[in-house]
Every structure is written in structure tokens, then in C-alpha cells.
Write a protein that holds these residues in place. Structure first.
Motif, mmCIF file in Angstrom:
data_model
loop_
_atom_site.group_PDB
_atom_site.id
_atom_site.type_symbol
_atom_site.label_atom_id
_atom_site.label_comp_id
_atom_site.label_asym_id
_atom_site.label_seq_id
_atom_site.Cartn_x
_atom_site.Cartn_y
_atom_site.Cartn_z
ATOM 1 N N GLU A 37 0.801 -1.158 0.017
ATOM 2 C CA GLU A 37 0.040 0.140 0.088
ATOM 3 C C GLU A 37 0.911 1.288 0.015
ATOM 4 O O GLU A 37 0.584 2.370 0.721
ATOM 5 N N SER A 38 1.951 1.149 -0.413
ATOM 6 C CA SER A 38 2.954 2.252 -0.563
ATOM 7 C C SER A 38 2.361 3.239 -1.560
ATOM 8 O O SER A 38 1.805 2.952 -2.535
ATOM 9 N N LYS A 39 2.900 4.540 -1.259
ATOM 10 C CA LYS A 39 2.301 5.722 -2.229
ATOM 11 C C LYS A 39 3.182 6.067 -3.047
ATOM 12 O O LYS A 39 3.161 6.914 -3.958
ATOM 13 N N ASN A 40 4.381 5.284 -3.149
ATOM 14 C CA ASN A 40 5.780 5.755 -4.088
ATOM 15 C C ASN A 40 5.878 4.121 -4.858
ATOM 16 O O ASN A 40 6.774 3.518 -4.648
ATOM 17 N N ILE A 41 4.999 3.899 -5.747
ATOM 18 C CA ILE A 41 5.052 2.821 -6.384
ATOM 19 C C ILE A 41 5.692 3.177 -7.923
ATOM 20 O O ILE A 41 5.422 3.974 -8.687
ATOM 21 N N ARG A 42 6.793 2.028 -8.230
ATOM 22 C CA ARG A 42 6.947 2.146 -9.897
ATOM 23 C C ARG A 42 6.931 0.724 -10.582
ATOM 24 O O ARG A 42 7.119 -0.075 -9.647
ATOM 25 N N LYS A 43 6.696 0.903 -11.554
ATOM 26 C CA LYS A 43 6.533 -0.470 -12.548
ATOM 27 C C LYS A 43 7.805 -0.861 -13.123
ATOM 28 O O LYS A 43 8.429 -0.172 -13.684
#
Ligand code: SF4
Ligand code: SF4
Ligand code: FES
Length: 257
Positions: A23-29
Motif C-alpha cells: 500500500e505504498s504511495k511511491n510505486i514504480r512499475k
């Protein structure tokens, strides 16, 4: 008109999607090339959502995080983590480089990671470098002397030593050779920039006594002259070396010897 199709089993397919569970707000794909020859399946691109708040700065950290926390089946090479061993070379964001020195913050948008181009793939991000290593062996990358030496060391002047700058730093990562179009098409015959830089390093070493033989060995239409000075090699070297210049120097030595 000629139609060229890839064999069915080489088409890259859409792979698995690993959704973030933090549930992080700092996600990268992160999209990663995956292929396991033992599975009999086609290569695929797996996508991982990664929490960047708990990820250190380099692409290798990102891969380690994915392997340790999301998908232990991911295969890649690494050893030193400090840009010294050359084993983590791969293609990131369309450019060859070392995963341990490449900051992921430099990559905009999704992070795409592939093995080094135009190599046979052993598994996932691991390219088969056996041809390159055989070519490296063929240039006999060690000091050769015929004179009997009394002392343990063979001395070299500071000036002669400095001639090796720009060559001795090469870590044989293969980023240059696998970025070279001539090596893509003739990799079994053309030695390529990594090996030719090494050949040059021994040709110019003042302590070596086989300069002529070394030059003769590489003076070959296919081994050397397949270099067309396209310069991709120099552009892709993560150690800021200039293999294209070294190749040019070898050609110059041959033309004037
Ligand atoms: S010249 Fe640069 S890119 Fe090529 S093998 Fe050496 S370190 Fe790697
Ligand atoms: S300069 Fe020569 S070795 Fe370098 S990429 Fe071009 S053809 Fe390849
Ligand atoms: S792990 Fe050694 S150069 Fe990257």
C-alpha cells in the motif's frame, strides 16, 4: 515482398503481473524480460509494482528487492555491487550498462530491463558470454616475454605505464560488444570492441615482447576490419572508455608498420 517472421517460440509474450502488497504511495512499475529454457515456454515480460520508499538507489538494488521480497525465481548475475566485476551488465531503459552503478531515478516512466542484446539467453537476464570469453582467450591476455629476466619485476617507466590508461580499466562487462551492430551480425568472427580493446592493451604494453605477433594475429578482414567506426561501443561503456579509438589505433599501427 519478402516476409520475415520470428519463430513462434521466440515471440515475447505478456507475463505475470505482481501487484504491490505494501500500500505504498511511491510505486514504480518494473518490466523484466523472463525466459526459462527448461520450461519450454516463450519468453515473457513480467511486471512488478515496487515500493520505492524502501528501495536503495541503483537498478541492482531494485532487482535484489524484487528477488528477495517478491519473486525469488528471477535470475541475473551480480557480484561486487561496485562497478568492478562487470557481471551485472544488462540493458536498462534501452541502454546497456551496469545495474549496480545505474541509478533507477535516472529512468523516467516504467523501468524496462532486458538482458544484453543479441546474445543467446541462458535464463532471464543472463546472457551467454561463452563466445566472447573464447575470443578473449584467443588474444592471449597475459604478458609475454622471451628475454631471461633476473629480477622478479619487469620495470616500466611512468610514461609507458600511462599509455595503458583508458585500457587497463576495462572490466570485460561486454556492454560495448553487445551494443555493436558489427558484432551483432558477425559475433562469431569479428572480435568486437571489448576483446579488441584488450588486444590493444597488450600490444602497447612496453613490457610485452610479442607486439608484432599480436598485431599479426588481429590483422584480419573479419577479426578487426569489421569495425566500421559506428561508435556505439564507446557510447555504451559504463567505465567511459573508448574502445573505438583503440581499434582505430590498432588499424593505424598496422597501416604504418
Ligand atoms: S570497454 Fe567498457 S563496455 Fe567494453 S567491456 Fe570494457 S568496460 Fe565494458
Ligand atoms: S566503432 Fe567499431 S566496435 Fe565500436 S560499435 Fe562501431 S563497429 Fe562496433
Ligand atoms: S555487480 Fe560487479 S559490476 Fe555490477
Amino acid at each position: 515482398m519478402v516476409q520475415i517472421n520470428l519463430p513462434e517460440n521466440s515471440k515475447v509474450q505478456k507475463g505475470k503481473y505482481y501487484k504491490d502488497t505494501t500500500e505504498s504511495k511511491n510505486i514504480r512499475k518494473v518490466n523484466i524480460y523472463r525466459w526459462d529454457p527448461s520450461s519450454g515456454e516463450n519468453p515473457r515480460i513480467d511486471t512488478y509494482e515496487v515500493d520505492m520508499d524502501s528501495c536503495p538507489s541503483k537498478v541492482l538494488d531494485l532487482l535484489n528487492k524484487i528477488k528477495n521480497e517478491i519473486d525469488p525465481s528471477l535470475a541475473y548475475r551480480r557480484s561486487c555491487s561496485h562497478g568492478v566485476c562487470g557481471s551485472c551488465a544488462m540493458n536498462m531503459d534501452g541502454k546497456n550498462g551496469l545495474a549496480c552503478t545505474k541509478p533507477h531515478a535516472e529512468i523516467k516512466g516504467d523501468i524496462n530491463i532486458y538482458p544484453l542484446p543479441h546474445l543467446k539467453v541462458k535464463k532471464d537476464l543472463i546472457g551467454d558470454l561463452s563466445t566472447l570469453y573464447k575470443q578473449y582467450e584467443s588474444i592471449e591476455p597475459w604478458l609475454k616475454t622471451n628475454t631471461k629476466i633476473e629480477s622478479k619485476e619487469i620495470f616500466q617507466s611512468k610514461e609507458d605505464r600511462s599509455k595503458l590508461d583508458g585500457a587497463y580499466e576495462c572490466i570485460m562487462c561486454a556492454c560495448c560488444s553487445t551494443a555493436c551492430p558489427s558484432y551483432w551480425w558477425n559475433g562469431d568472427k569479428y572480435l568486437g570492441p571489448a576483446v579488441l580493446l584488450q588486444a590493444y592493451r597488450w600490444i602497447i604494453d612496453s613490457r610485452d615482447e610479442e607486439k608484432k605477433e599480436r598485431l599479426k594475429k588481429v590483422a584480419d578482414e573479419l577479426k578487426l576490419y569489421r569495425c566500421h567506426t559506428i561508435m556505439n561501443c564507446t557510447n555504451s561503456c559504463p567505465k567511459d572508455l573508448n574502445p573505438a579509438k583503440a581499434i582505430g589505433e590498432i588499424k593505424k599501427m598496422l597501416a604504418t608498420s
